[in-house]
Design an enzyme around this catalytic site. Structure first.
Site, PDB file in Angstrom:
ATOM      1  N   GLU A 138       0.795  -1.240   0.000  1.00  0.00           N
ATOM      2  CA  GLU A 138       0.000   0.000   0.000  1.00  0.00           C
ATOM      3  C   GLU A 138       0.825   1.287   0.000  1.00  0.00           C
ATOM      4  O   GLU A 138       0.552   2.199   0.779  1.00  0.00           O
ATOM      5  CB  GLU A 138      -0.961  -0.012   1.185  1.00  0.00           C
ATOM      6  CG  GLU A 138      -1.855  -1.237   1.202  1.00  0.00           C
ATOM      7  CD  GLU A 138      -2.804  -1.290   2.403  1.00  0.00           C
ATOM      8  OE1 GLU A 138      -2.681  -0.452   3.295  1.00  0.00           O
ATOM      9  OE2 GLU A 138      -3.669  -2.181   2.427  1.00  0.00           O
ATOM     10  N   GLU A 245      -5.944 -10.971  -1.206  1.00  0.00           N
ATOM     11  CA  GLU A 245      -6.827 -10.775  -0.037  1.00  0.00           C
ATOM     12  C   GLU A 245      -8.290 -10.787  -0.462  1.00  0.00           C
ATOM     13  O   GLU A 245      -9.093  -9.981   0.008  1.00  0.00           O
ATOM     14  CB  GLU A 245      -6.489  -9.447   0.660  1.00  0.00           C
ATOM     15  CG  GLU A 245      -5.015  -9.303   1.016  1.00  0.00           C
ATOM     16  CD  GLU A 245      -4.675  -8.036   1.810  1.00  0.00           C
ATOM     17  OE1 GLU A 245      -5.590  -7.392   2.343  1.00  0.00           O
ATOM     18  OE2 GLU A 245      -3.482  -7.707   1.882  1.00  0.00           O
TER      19      GLU A 245
HETATM   20  C1  GLA Z   1      -4.960  -4.600   4.289  1.00  0.00           C
HETATM   21  C2  GLA Z   1      -3.718  -5.376   4.688  1.00  0.00           C
HETATM   22  C3  GLA Z   1      -4.069  -6.658   5.363  1.00  0.00           C
HETATM   23  C4  GLA Z   1      -5.180  -6.499   6.365  1.00  0.00           C
HETATM   24  C5  GLA Z   1      -6.356  -5.831   5.728  1.00  0.00           C
HETATM   25  C6  GLA Z   1      -7.482  -5.656   6.709  1.00  0.00           C
HETATM   26  O1  GLA Z   1      -5.556  -5.076   3.171  1.00  0.00           O
HETATM   27  O2  GLA Z   1      -2.879  -5.667   3.613  1.00  0.00           O
HETATM   28  O3  GLA Z   1      -2.935  -7.147   6.015  1.00  0.00           O
HETATM   29  O4  GLA Z   1      -4.731  -5.738   7.462  1.00  0.00           O
HETATM   30  O5  GLA Z   1      -5.949  -4.564   5.279  1.00  0.00           O
HETATM   31  O6  GLA Z   1      -7.631  -6.746   7.541  1.00  0.00           O
END
Ligand code: GLA
Length: 336
Positions: A138, A245
């Site tokens: 990020e 994710e």
């Molecule tokens: C982001 C992070 C993850 C997690 C999510 C929320 O996407 O990359 O590690 O913390 O937020 O759970």
């Protein structure tokens, strides 16, 4: 018992064997409570939180590997791959990292030294087991023309904080794969910024091997068209892509309803159709996409049951709260 629970339930990871790995984010509680489900349907895991900086090095030089090791052992016992998450991020990084003993901001060299220590120690510990790391998470700013999110890493080290992280990681384990990971990765504006950053790394021969698309999606957003364009754009750099994710929230982001005790039939139907379309698209890009990890495994546990509305339940996965396959699951496995 419904007909569907009586028919044999295919293993998700076996169905997708020829396409990509199927992963789940886990923590020490879910490897107990979801053990059978994980072992049957997933061939890859990611630590949901236990490999983040604050968990592994809460104080300078004091590494706490207990929980991370427990998760790594679970992967080994079940012959699963493991993705590492994450080495450099603006969140869940302890304050000491950026301060000296007087509470003053550290210098660039001090911060680079601490970072190198952390990355080297962590990556070498799991060398041979963690085949791939989300090195930087990020770093791109969501809105506006600026490329980079304002973080202490950027402020103290400068823009090369990103390439340095990849170099440290590669030196620690030359055999592992190193990814840049971000969210809103399919949004056209942010996509171009991510592309620009990753391309600049590739052009500089930085050891980066892939782009992680977090894929925190919902029933309608992002559009399939935007997802497809993002996949093609990142893949055009010649890198591997992982969905890192994935979850499909049953609420739109701005929806603040908090009174539902269970998903409505309409939500489940839309979710099944959405998963159907998404996996259809992902299979088309099997040459580039080598792993699809869900940010959880079943609806009994998801970070979305607290975000963005505190205490609101959500049902984002293919398996319900009792680990039974939802219609979404059948849509994902019945495509042959
Ligand atoms: C982001 C992070 C993850 C997690 C999510 C929320 O996407 O990359 O590690 O913390 O937020 O759970």
């Amino acid at each position: 018992m419904t007909t569907k629970t009586r028919v044999e339930i295919p293993s998700l990871q076996k169905v997708y064997e020829k396409y990509f790995n199927i992963g789940a984010a886990v923590n020490p509680r879910t490897i107990e409570s979801q053990q059978d489900l994980l072992a049957t349907h997933f061939n890859s895991i990611t630590a949901e939180n236990d490999m983040k900086f604050e968990r592994l090095q809460p104080e300078e030089g004091h590494f706490t590997f207990g929980k991370a090791d427990t998760l790594a052992a679970f992967a080994r016992e079940n012959r699963m791959k493991m993705r590492g998450h994450t080495l450099v991020w603006h969140n869940q990084t302890p304050a000491w990292v950026f301060q000296d003993s007087n509470g003053e901001m550290v210098t660039r060299d001090q911060l680079l030294h601490r970072r190198k220590e952390h990355i080297t120690t962590v990556v070498q510990r799991y060398k041979g087991q963690i085949y791939c790391w989300d090195v930087v998470n990020e770093a791109i700013k969501d809105e506006g023309p600026e490329l980079f999110r304002e973080t202490k890493w950027l402020e103290i080290i400068g823009e090369d904080y990103i390439e340095k992280a990849f170099e440290f990681a590669h030196a620690a384990d030359p055999d592992a794969l190193f990814f840049y990971n971000d969210y809103n990765e399919s949004d056209p504006q942010k996509r171009e910024k991510i592309y620009k950053l990753v391309k600049s790394l590739v052009d500089k021969d930085v050891p980066i091997h892939g782009v992680g698309l977090q894929a925190h999606w919902n029933l309608v957003n992002p559009s399939l068209k935007d997802i497809r364009t993002a996949i093609e754009r990142y893949a055009s750099l010649g890198l591997k892509l992982h969905l890192t994710e994935l979850d499909v929230s049953v609420f739109n982001f701005g929806d603040k309803r908090a009174d539902l005790m269970e998903p409505t039939p309409e939500m489940l139907e839309l979710q099944a159709e959405r998963y159907h379309q998404v996996f259809h698209l992902l299979r088309e890009y099997q040459d580039s996409i080598t792993s699809v990890t869900f940010w959880g495994a079943a609806d009994d546990y998801s970070w979305l049951s607290n975000f963005p509305v505190k205490g609101r339940k959500n049902w984002p996965f293919l398996f319900d709260e009792n680990h039974q396959p939802k219609d979404s699951f059948w849509k994902v496995v019945q495509f042959l």
